[in-house]
Design a protein around this motif. Structure first.
Motif, PDB file in Angstrom:
ATOM      1  N   THR A   1       0.903  -1.203  -0.060  1.00  0.00           N
ATOM      2  CA  THR A   1      -0.046  -0.069   0.087  1.00  0.00           C
ATOM      3  C   THR A   1       0.898   1.224  -0.003  1.00  0.00           C
ATOM      4  O   THR A   1       0.615   2.239  -0.641  1.00  0.00           O
ATOM      5  CB  THR A   1      -0.827   0.120   1.314  1.00  0.00           C
ATOM      6  N   ALA A   2       2.047   1.136   0.816  1.00  0.00           N
ATOM      7  CA  ALA A   2       2.876   2.354   0.765  1.00  0.00           C
ATOM      8  C   ALA A   2       3.611   2.422  -0.579  1.00  0.00           C
ATOM      9  O   ALA A   2       3.482   3.865  -1.022  1.00  0.00           O
ATOM     10  CB  ALA A   2       3.969   2.154   1.852  1.00  0.00           C
ATOM     11  N   ARG A   3       3.923   1.608  -1.336  1.00  0.00           N
ATOM     12  CA  ARG A   3       4.567   1.542  -2.478  1.00  0.00           C
ATOM     13  C   ARG A   3       3.380   2.172  -3.388  1.00  0.00           C
ATOM     14  O   ARG A   3       3.599   3.098  -4.453  1.00  0.00           O
ATOM     15  CB  ARG A   3       4.912   0.334  -2.806  1.00  0.00           C
TER      16      ARG A   3
ATOM     17  N   LEU B   1      10.662  -8.548  -5.054  1.00  0.00           N
ATOM     18  CA  LEU B   1       9.630  -7.623  -5.383  1.00  0.00           C
ATOM     19  C   LEU B   1       9.904  -6.274  -4.962  1.00  0.00           C
ATOM     20  O   LEU B   1      10.173  -5.306  -5.821  1.00  0.00           O
ATOM     21  CB  LEU B   1       8.331  -8.188  -5.005  1.00  0.00           C
ATOM     22  N   PHE B   2      10.103  -6.121  -3.791  1.00  0.00           N
ATOM     23  CA  PHE B   2      10.233  -4.739  -3.369  1.00  0.00           C
ATOM     24  C   PHE B   2      11.785  -4.396  -3.390  1.00  0.00           C
ATOM     25  O   PHE B   2      12.068  -3.165  -3.245  1.00  0.00           O
ATOM     26  CB  PHE B   2      10.144  -4.864  -1.564  1.00  0.00           C
ATOM     27  N   ALA B   3      12.622  -5.383  -3.565  1.00  0.00           N
ATOM     28  CA  ALA B   3      14.055  -4.768  -3.984  1.00  0.00           C
ATOM     29  C   ALA B   3      14.353  -4.623  -5.363  1.00  0.00           C
ATOM     30  O   ALA B   3      15.651  -4.598  -5.744  1.00  0.00           O
ATOM     31  CB  ALA B   3      15.047  -5.788  -3.212  1.00  0.00           C
ATOM     32  N   GLY B   4      13.362  -5.001  -6.135  1.00  0.00           N
ATOM     33  CA  GLY B   4      13.591  -5.163  -7.737  1.00  0.00           C
ATOM     34  C   GLY B   4      13.063  -4.129  -8.445  1.00  0.00           C
ATOM     35  O   GLY B   4      12.242  -2.991  -8.053  1.00  0.00           O
ATOM     36  N   PRO B   5      13.057  -4.092  -9.611  1.00  0.00           N
ATOM     37  CA  PRO B   5      12.528  -3.047 -10.677  1.00  0.00           C
ATOM     38  C   PRO B   5      11.202  -2.918 -10.559  1.00  0.00           C
ATOM     39  O   PRO B   5      10.528  -1.965 -11.261  1.00  0.00           O
ATOM     40  CB  PRO B   5      12.810  -3.579 -12.119  1.00  0.00           C
ATOM     41  N   TYR B   6      10.205  -4.062 -10.244  1.00  0.00           N
ATOM     42  CA  TYR B   6       8.885  -3.752 -10.238  1.00  0.00           C
ATOM     43  C   TYR B   6       8.458  -3.148  -8.917  1.00  0.00           C
ATOM     44  O   TYR B   6       7.294  -2.776  -8.857  1.00  0.00           O
ATOM     45  CB  TYR B   6       8.134  -5.404 -10.415  1.00  0.00           C
ATOM     46  N   ALA B   7       9.035  -2.922  -8.079  1.00  0.00           N
ATOM     47  CA  ALA B   7       8.853  -2.205  -6.699  1.00  0.00           C
ATOM     48  C   ALA B   7       8.057  -0.894  -7.124  1.00  0.00           C
ATOM     49  O   ALA B   7       6.995  -0.340  -6.510  1.00  0.00           O
ATOM     50  CB  ALA B   7       9.812  -1.943  -5.857  1.00  0.00           C
TER      51      ALA B   7
ATOM     52  N   ARG C   1       6.100  -0.391  -9.843  1.00  0.00           N
ATOM     53  CA  ARG C   1       4.953  -0.627 -10.286  1.00  0.00           C
ATOM     54  C   ARG C   1       3.954  -1.397  -9.596  1.00  0.00           C
ATOM     55  O   ARG C   1       2.918  -2.028  -9.932  1.00  0.00           O
ATOM     56  CB  ARG C   1       5.411  -1.471 -11.584  1.00  0.00           C
ATOM     57  N   ILE C   2       4.078  -1.186  -8.223  1.00  0.00           N
ATOM     58  CA  ILE C   2       3.085  -1.919  -7.217  1.00  0.00           C
ATOM     59  C   ILE C   2       1.836  -0.685  -7.321  1.00  0.00           C
ATOM     60  O   ILE C   2       2.194   0.321  -6.744  1.00  0.00           O
ATOM     61  CB  ILE C   2       3.835  -2.209  -5.983  1.00  0.00           C
ATOM     62  N   ARG C   3       0.641  -1.196  -7.818  1.00  0.00           N
ATOM     63  CA  ARG C   3      -0.373  -0.223  -7.958  1.00  0.00           C
ATOM     64  C   ARG C   3      -1.635  -0.871  -7.288  1.00  0.00           C
ATOM     65  O   ARG C   3      -1.723  -1.949  -6.899  1.00  0.00           O
ATOM     66  CB  ARG C   3      -0.610  -0.067  -9.262  1.00  0.00           C
ATOM     67  N   GLU C   4      -2.640   0.056  -6.915  1.00  0.00           N
ATOM     68  CA  GLU C   4      -3.836  -0.192  -6.567  1.00  0.00           C
ATOM     69  C   GLU C   4      -5.040  -0.204  -7.625  1.00  0.00           C
ATOM     70  O   GLU C   4      -4.658   0.639  -8.444  1.00  0.00           O
ATOM     71  CB  GLU C   4      -4.126   0.722  -5.379  1.00  0.00           C
ATOM     72  N   CYS C   5      -5.710  -0.767  -7.559  1.00  0.00           N
ATOM     73  CA  CYS C   5      -6.976  -0.983  -8.801  1.00  0.00           C
ATOM     74  C   CYS C   5      -7.401   0.396  -8.948  1.00  0.00           C
ATOM     75  O   CYS C   5      -7.588   0.980  -7.929  1.00  0.00           O
ATOM     76  CB  CYS C   5      -7.892  -1.786  -8.470  1.00  0.00           C
ATOM     77  N   GLY C   6      -7.554   0.861 -10.336  1.00  0.00           N
ATOM     78  CA  GLY C   6      -7.968   2.262 -10.298  1.00  0.00           C
ATOM     79  C   GLY C   6      -9.518   2.477 -10.140  1.00  0.00           C
ATOM     80  O   GLY C   6     -10.091   3.620 -10.124  1.00  0.00           O
TER      81      GLY C   6
END
Length: 203
Positions: free
Chosen positions: A90-92, A147-153, A155-160
């Motif tokens: 959620t923070a990301r 995930l959190f240490a990688g490139p997709y960190a 791109r963590i999103r909440e549904c629009g």
């Protein structure tokens, strides 16, 4: 929840009206979040017993067998890990600073021995039998580290959708994913936009 009948990664969830839809959060660790219970969603809790965690593992992208052994203490640990993962994701998604205490929980769980993979007779991948809940959670936590240490960190999103809080990592090539699932919130958005255009036209 259960594994998609197509064998594709992700979970089959059910909307409040009961209609099923496939949700791929893009990472194993994020598949734990829709089991509910964290934050203000205790009514959505589905991990009530150790057997519930075993069922989740079978329906996750791990496809772990029913011989998984989970204790009451490991179930409590799963709840703790899930809460930390939810707060971190959620923070990301909202661009706020993650709490160090939540990283500590993930790191502590990841430090335990994980599930052991092996090559099956048909050259497919399977897990060594007799796994424990601690090994399961370690594998989930190690996925979270990646995930959190990688490139997709980023791109963590909440549904629009305004009434959907599902979190996902957008692993698509263009990085333009907005919805938990096109068949659910994406389609609902299209319907609302279509109705709005027609109402404006009638006005």
């Amino acid at each position: 929840m259960r594994e998609s009948a197509t064998g594709a990664p992700g979970l089959v969830l059910h909307a409040p009206e009961g209609r099923p839809f496939r949700f791929d959060p893009g990472a194993l660790c994020l598949e734990l979040l829709p089991t509910g219970g964290h934050s203000g969603y205790p009514r959505y809790e589905v991990l009530h017993t150790p057997a519930d965690l075993v069922r989740w593992a079978g329906g996750s992208r791990l496809r772990l067998g029913p011989d998984l052994s989970v204790s009451g203490g490991e179930l409590a640990r799963a709840h703790e890990l899930r809460s930390s993962l939810w707060r971190l994701a959620t923070a990301r998604a909202h661009g706020t600073a993650p709490a160090a205490a939540d990283f500590e929980v993930v790191n502590a769980v990841a430090a335990e021995p994980p599930l052991v993979p092996r090559i099956a007779a048909g050259a497919g991948k399977e897990w060594v039998s007799g796994a424990t809940g601690s090994a399961l959670l370690s594998t989930v936590a190690r996925d979270a580290v990646e995930l959190f240490a990688g490139p997709y960190a980023r791109r963590i999103r909440e549904c629009g959708s305004h009434d959907c809080q599902l979190l996902f990592a957008d692993t698509s090539r263009p990085g333009s994913r907005r919805w938990c699932a096109m068949e659910r919130c994406g389609n609902r958005h299209k319907v609302r936009a279509h109705r709005s255009r027609h109402q404006e036209g009638d006005g």
